[in-house]
Design a protein around this motif. Structure first.
Motif, PDB file in Angstrom:
ATOM      1  N   ALA A 279       0.838  -1.285   0.068  1.00  0.00           N
ATOM      2  CA  ALA A 279       0.040   0.162   0.139  1.00  0.00           C
ATOM      3  C   ALA A 279       0.803   1.190  -0.029  1.00  0.00           C
ATOM      4  O   ALA A 279       0.531   2.302  -0.583  1.00  0.00           O
ATOM      5  N   VAL A 280       1.922   1.375   0.652  1.00  0.00           N
ATOM      6  CA  VAL A 280       3.000   2.402   0.745  1.00  0.00           C
ATOM      7  C   VAL A 280       3.412   2.572  -0.820  1.00  0.00           C
ATOM      8  O   VAL A 280       3.500   3.881  -1.389  1.00  0.00           O
ATOM      9  N   ASP A 281       3.912   1.416  -1.380  1.00  0.00           N
ATOM     10  CA  ASP A 281       4.347   1.364  -2.751  1.00  0.00           C
ATOM     11  C   ASP A 281       3.408   2.144  -3.566  1.00  0.00           C
ATOM     12  O   ASP A 281       3.538   2.699  -4.541  1.00  0.00           O
ATOM     13  N   ASP A 282       2.227   1.767  -3.463  1.00  0.00           N
ATOM     14  CA  ASP A 282       1.286   2.113  -4.612  1.00  0.00           C
ATOM     15  C   ASP A 282       0.643   3.391  -4.141  1.00  0.00           C
ATOM     16  O   ASP A 282      -0.566   3.927  -4.801  1.00  0.00           O
ATOM     17  N   GLY A 283       0.995   4.040  -3.101  1.00  0.00           N
ATOM     18  CA  GLY A 283       0.336   5.267  -2.718  1.00  0.00           C
ATOM     19  C   GLY A 283      -0.984   5.306  -2.181  1.00  0.00           C
ATOM     20  O   GLY A 283      -1.820   6.168  -2.349  1.00  0.00           O
ATOM     21  N   GLU A 284      -1.290   4.014  -1.541  1.00  0.00           N
ATOM     22  CA  GLU A 284      -2.670   3.969  -1.036  1.00  0.00           C
ATOM     23  C   GLU A 284      -2.589   4.605   0.351  1.00  0.00           C
ATOM     24  O   GLU A 284      -2.577   3.649   1.386  1.00  0.00           O
ATOM     25  N   SER A 285      -2.376   5.823   0.628  1.00  0.00           N
ATOM     26  CA  SER A 285      -2.188   6.371   1.765  1.00  0.00           C
ATOM     27  C   SER A 285      -3.304   6.276   2.742  1.00  0.00           C
ATOM     28  O   SER A 285      -3.117   5.950   4.046  1.00  0.00           O
ATOM     29  N   ASP A 286      -4.776   6.212   2.406  1.00  0.00           N
ATOM     30  CA  ASP A 286      -5.856   5.966   3.244  1.00  0.00           C
ATOM     31  C   ASP A 286      -5.648   4.551   3.828  1.00  0.00           C
ATOM     32  O   ASP A 286      -6.103   4.381   5.105  1.00  0.00           O
ATOM     33  N   LEU A 287      -5.706   3.561   3.190  1.00  0.00           N
ATOM     34  CA  LEU A 287      -5.481   2.147   3.754  1.00  0.00           C
ATOM     35  C   LEU A 287      -4.186   2.117   4.484  1.00  0.00           C
ATOM     36  O   LEU A 287      -4.378   1.357   5.368  1.00  0.00           O
ATOM     37  N   ALA A 288      -3.152   2.567   4.046  1.00  0.00           N
ATOM     38  CA  ALA A 288      -2.018   2.225   4.836  1.00  0.00           C
ATOM     39  C   ALA A 288      -2.075   3.107   6.221  1.00  0.00           C
ATOM     40  O   ALA A 288      -1.761   2.508   7.231  1.00  0.00           O
ATOM     41  N   ARG A 289      -2.681   4.294   6.253  1.00  0.00           N
ATOM     42  CA  ARG A 289      -2.815   4.920   7.552  1.00  0.00           C
ATOM     43  C   ARG A 289      -3.649   4.123   8.627  1.00  0.00           C
ATOM     44  O   ARG A 289      -3.295   4.105   9.577  1.00  0.00           O
ATOM     45  N   LEU A 290      -4.854   3.602   8.151  1.00  0.00           N
ATOM     46  CA  LEU A 290      -5.724   2.879   9.006  1.00  0.00           C
ATOM     47  C   LEU A 290      -4.963   1.467   9.137  1.00  0.00           C
ATOM     48  O   LEU A 290      -5.137   0.911  10.358  1.00  0.00           O
ATOM     49  N   GLY A 291      -4.655   0.909   8.253  1.00  0.00           N
ATOM     50  CA  GLY A 291      -4.319  -0.452   8.165  1.00  0.00           C
ATOM     51  C   GLY A 291      -3.025  -0.902   9.145  1.00  0.00           C
ATOM     52  O   GLY A 291      -2.875  -1.836   9.981  1.00  0.00           O
ATOM     53  N   VAL A 292      -1.979   0.215   9.102  1.00  0.00           N
ATOM     54  CA  VAL A 292      -0.975   0.244   9.852  1.00  0.00           C
ATOM     55  C   VAL A 292      -1.196   0.326  11.318  1.00  0.00           C
ATOM     56  O   VAL A 292      -0.801  -0.479  12.333  1.00  0.00           O
TER      57      VAL A 292
ATOM     58  N   PRO B 143     -12.891   9.857   6.805  1.00  0.00           N
ATOM     59  CA  PRO B 143     -13.608   8.871   6.520  1.00  0.00           C
ATOM     60  C   PRO B 143     -13.108   8.140   5.383  1.00  0.00           C
ATOM     61  O   PRO B 143     -13.535   6.995   4.986  1.00  0.00           O
ATOM     62  N   ALA B 144     -12.079   8.698   4.522  1.00  0.00           N
ATOM     63  CA  ALA B 144     -11.728   7.937   3.542  1.00  0.00           C
ATOM     64  C   ALA B 144     -10.958   6.906   3.813  1.00  0.00           C
ATOM     65  O   ALA B 144     -10.807   5.936   3.159  1.00  0.00           O
ATOM     66  N   SER B 145     -10.242   6.880   5.074  1.00  0.00           N
ATOM     67  CA  SER B 145      -9.639   5.556   5.581  1.00  0.00           C
ATOM     68  C   SER B 145     -10.457   4.360   5.927  1.00  0.00           C
ATOM     69  O   SER B 145     -10.321   3.325   5.423  1.00  0.00           O
ATOM     70  N   LEU B 146     -11.651   4.815   6.357  1.00  0.00           N
ATOM     71  CA  LEU B 146     -12.640   3.469   6.765  1.00  0.00           C
ATOM     72  C   LEU B 146     -13.093   3.211   5.195  1.00  0.00           C
ATOM     73  O   LEU B 146     -13.448   2.036   5.007  1.00  0.00           O
ATOM     74  N   GLU B 147     -13.305   4.148   4.311  1.00  0.00           N
ATOM     75  CA  GLU B 147     -13.675   3.636   2.955  1.00  0.00           C
ATOM     76  C   GLU B 147     -12.720   2.886   2.285  1.00  0.00           C
ATOM     77  O   GLU B 147     -13.074   1.832   1.614  1.00  0.00           O
ATOM     78  N   ALA B 148     -11.420   3.239   2.651  1.00  0.00           N
ATOM     79  CA  ALA B 148     -10.493   2.493   1.807  1.00  0.00           C
ATOM     80  C   ALA B 148     -10.477   1.017   2.360  1.00  0.00           C
ATOM     81  O   ALA B 148     -10.042   0.078   1.720  1.00  0.00           O
ATOM     82  N   LEU B 149     -10.251   0.856   3.893  1.00  0.00           N
ATOM     83  CA  LEU B 149     -10.476  -0.428   4.393  1.00  0.00           C
ATOM     84  C   LEU B 149     -11.619  -1.423   4.113  1.00  0.00           C
ATOM     85  O   LEU B 149     -11.466  -2.419   3.711  1.00  0.00           O
ATOM     86  N   THR B 150     -12.803  -0.703   3.865  1.00  0.00           N
ATOM     87  CA  THR B 150     -14.114  -1.097   3.526  1.00  0.00           C
ATOM     88  C   THR B 150     -13.897  -1.781   2.018  1.00  0.00           C
ATOM     89  O   THR B 150     -14.333  -2.925   1.796  1.00  0.00           O
ATOM     90  N   LYS B 151     -13.208  -1.134   1.101  1.00  0.00           N
ATOM     91  CA  LYS B 151     -13.185  -1.630   0.102  1.00  0.00           C
ATOM     92  C   LYS B 151     -12.045  -2.768  -0.232  1.00  0.00           C
ATOM     93  O   LYS B 151     -12.192  -3.794  -0.994  1.00  0.00           O
TER      94      LYS B 151
END
Length: 546
Positions: A363-376, A441-449
């Motif tokens: 996710a860090v590689d691909d710039g998925e910052s919202d997923l990385a923020r919450l997932g980490v 909310p974008a972080s929870l949306e990324a996790l949901t996706k």
């Protein structure tokens, strides 16, 4: 003596190929890491499993660093001496590109994933030296946002040359970074810091220069070349770049008062530092210190997940090695049904941690910052929290042999709680998740996706995902309950993410056993209590564990 015949003992755990033997890791690298990654990581995995590397890891842990505050004539030097094995380990880690190299690599090149896999492999040799390696990697994430300071420090921090000693960065082939945030009155509450930073224009450093005065309570790797430090400037809490050596060759004021006597992590020097008019360059705006350093914190938290994963993986591998060579009650331990339950349960935990950690690096590689923020934050809480009980169970697989130092599990057990504390304890990370859910909310949306990538492939997973997301949103709607219920929400979201990744990327028996045991409740409260209907999956799980 003639009576001293040695039988039924497992051979030494050396000579393995940590890359080839770790199916979950090697699959993730081949899936996400690019075409060149397997060869480089294969070489690192073979070195990590060698008798030479394992002995250096043992020696570095056994011979703790020594603080030298003064030289023989009474001059203040503030240096730490390390055993030669520490320097050997650092040389290999830096030489493998495990520091800041990904931050200067092209976006989308897979550099962070390759580095994360390498960090897991090499952390299995010895965890303590991983601290400066991790901080050097993480410092790159913050320094890249300042052109002047980035151009000054990033090339050295991304170098594959380990160059120990306090000298100006312009005189070094490579550099290592640390951080100074924690103070004795605040701990994780860095906004309570009392270290003062006074503007002092025209200082011996580039950029906006200040002089810092205060006490840092927990500063690891104090022989690093540069530190990111938080201090109170006139405009509020601010981040500063503080080198050990100034450009003229003189030493910045950085008084090492003592080294911490820690439960584990013995090879790594953790110190208390006095700053007294110490020079620093401002990084970011005044009053934005937390915002400036948050990228570095996120990167070190990712390494907490990866480091704990390495500890889990090594514990499982050592337990399996013992069980495949030790007989009891007429059969090898690995063939005993109850031991297979224990080993399979441990292996499920380790594979889930591995796939989660490497997915976050991707996710860090691909710039998925919202997923990385919450997932980490989820991974930092859950994987690090699971490591200590998991290692304890693996140690028990060796019985008394596990409790003595020679077999490696004792060192892993001392190390196991650290990553759950470093970079924010469990409560800090759980509350961080709840803040992200409510404010971003974008972080929870990324996790949901991400969770919905496998929608429809497991009914039990679908039900668990829906209830977990609903619970997170309900607490968001009731702030008074959010803090009290944070740990349960974080635990469920982390399990949902691990399960979805296993369903997506691991064989059916592994994913099904994880969902059944962790989500559907077909398991007791201890490792080795998998429901009897999961016995058939044990073979597939253990085959992947090495």
């Amino acid at each position: 003596m003639s009576t001293h015949e040695v039988t039924n003992q497992a051979p030494p755990y050396v000579g393995g190929d940590f890359y080839a033997d770790d199916v979950a890791l090697s699959e993730a690298v081949e899936r996400w890491g690019g075409t060149s990654a397997p060869a480089e990581l294969g070489a690192l995995g073979r070195l990590a499993g060698s008798a030479e590397a394992q002995e250096h890891g043992r020696l570095a842990d056994a011979h703790r660093p020594v603080l030298r505050t003064h030289d023989a004539r009474g001059h203040r030097v503030d240096e730490v001496e390390f055993h030669p094995s520490w320097h050997w380990l650092m040389t290999q880690a830096v030489g493998a590109g495990l520091t800041a190299e990904p931050w200067v690599a092209p976006t989308g090149s897979g550099a962070h994933l390759r580095r994360a896999a390498g960090f897991v492999l090499w952390s299995r040799v010895e965890a303590g030296h991983g601290c400066p390696i991790s901080m050097t990697y993480a410092a790159g994430s913050a320094l890249r946002h300042d052109r002047t300071l980035g151009e000054r420090w990033l090339p050295a921090l991304a170098s594959r040359s380990y160059d120990f000693g306090i000298r100006p960065v312009t005189a070094k082939a490579g550099a290592v970074a640390g951080m100074g945030m924690t103070e004795k009155q605040g701990g994780s509450d860095v906004r309570a810091n009392t270290t003062q930073a006074v503007p002092a224009a025209g200082g011996p450093l580039p950029g906006e220069t200040y002089r810092l005065t205060g006490h840092k309570w927990f500063c690891s790797a104090p022989m690093s070349d540069v530190f990111l430090v938080l201090a109170q400037a006139p405009g509020g809490l601010t981040c500063f770049v503080v080198p050990r050596a100034l450009d003229d060759g003189s030493r910045n004021v950085f008084a090492l008062q003592r080294l911490k006597d820690k439960l584990g992590n013995h090879s790594n020097a953790s110190s208390e530092v006095e700053l007294d008019g110490t020079w620093g360059s401002r990084l970011g705006d005044e009053g934005r210190g937390v915002r400036t350093i948050i990228d570095m914190v996120g990167a070190t938290r990712l390494d907490c997940v990866l480091g704990s994963t390495a500890t889990m993986r090594d514990a499982v591998a050592r337990a399996l090695h013992h069980a495949r060579h030790r007989s009891a009650f007429g059969a090898l331990l690995v063939d005993q049904p109850l031991m297979r339950n224990v080993l399979a349960d441990l292996a499920l935990e380790a594979e889930a941690a591995m796939v989660l950690g490497l997915r976050l690096a991707r996710a860090v590689d691909d710039g998925e910052s919202d997923l990385a923020r919450l997932g980490v934050a989820l991974g930092k809480f859950w994987v690090c929290k699971r490591t200590a009980p998991m290692v304890a169970e693996a140690l028990e697989c060796l019985g008394g042999n596990g409790y003595v130092e020679e077999n490696g599990l004792a060192r892993l057990y001392r190390e196991a709680p650290l990553n759950s504390i470093w970079e924010g304890s469990g409560n800090v990370n759980a509350l961080d998740v709840m803040r992200a859910v409510s404010r971003e909310p974008a972080s929870l949306e990324a996790l949901t996706k991400e969770l919905h990538e496998v929608r429809g492939r497991s009914a039990e997973l679908d039900v668990f995902v829906d209830s977990s997301l609903a619970q997170a949103r309900s607490l968001d709607a009731s702030p008074s309950d959010a803090a009290f219920g944070a740990r349960l929400v974080v635990e469920r979201l982390a399990l949902a993410l691990q399960a979805s990744l296993l369903v997506q990327h691991s064989p059916g028996p592994v994913a099904d056993a994880f969902v059944a045991s962790r989500l559907a409740g077909r398991r007791g409260h201890t490792f080795g209590s998998l429901d009897v209907d999961l016995a058939g999956a044990a073979g597939a799980v253990l085959d992947r564990a090495g």
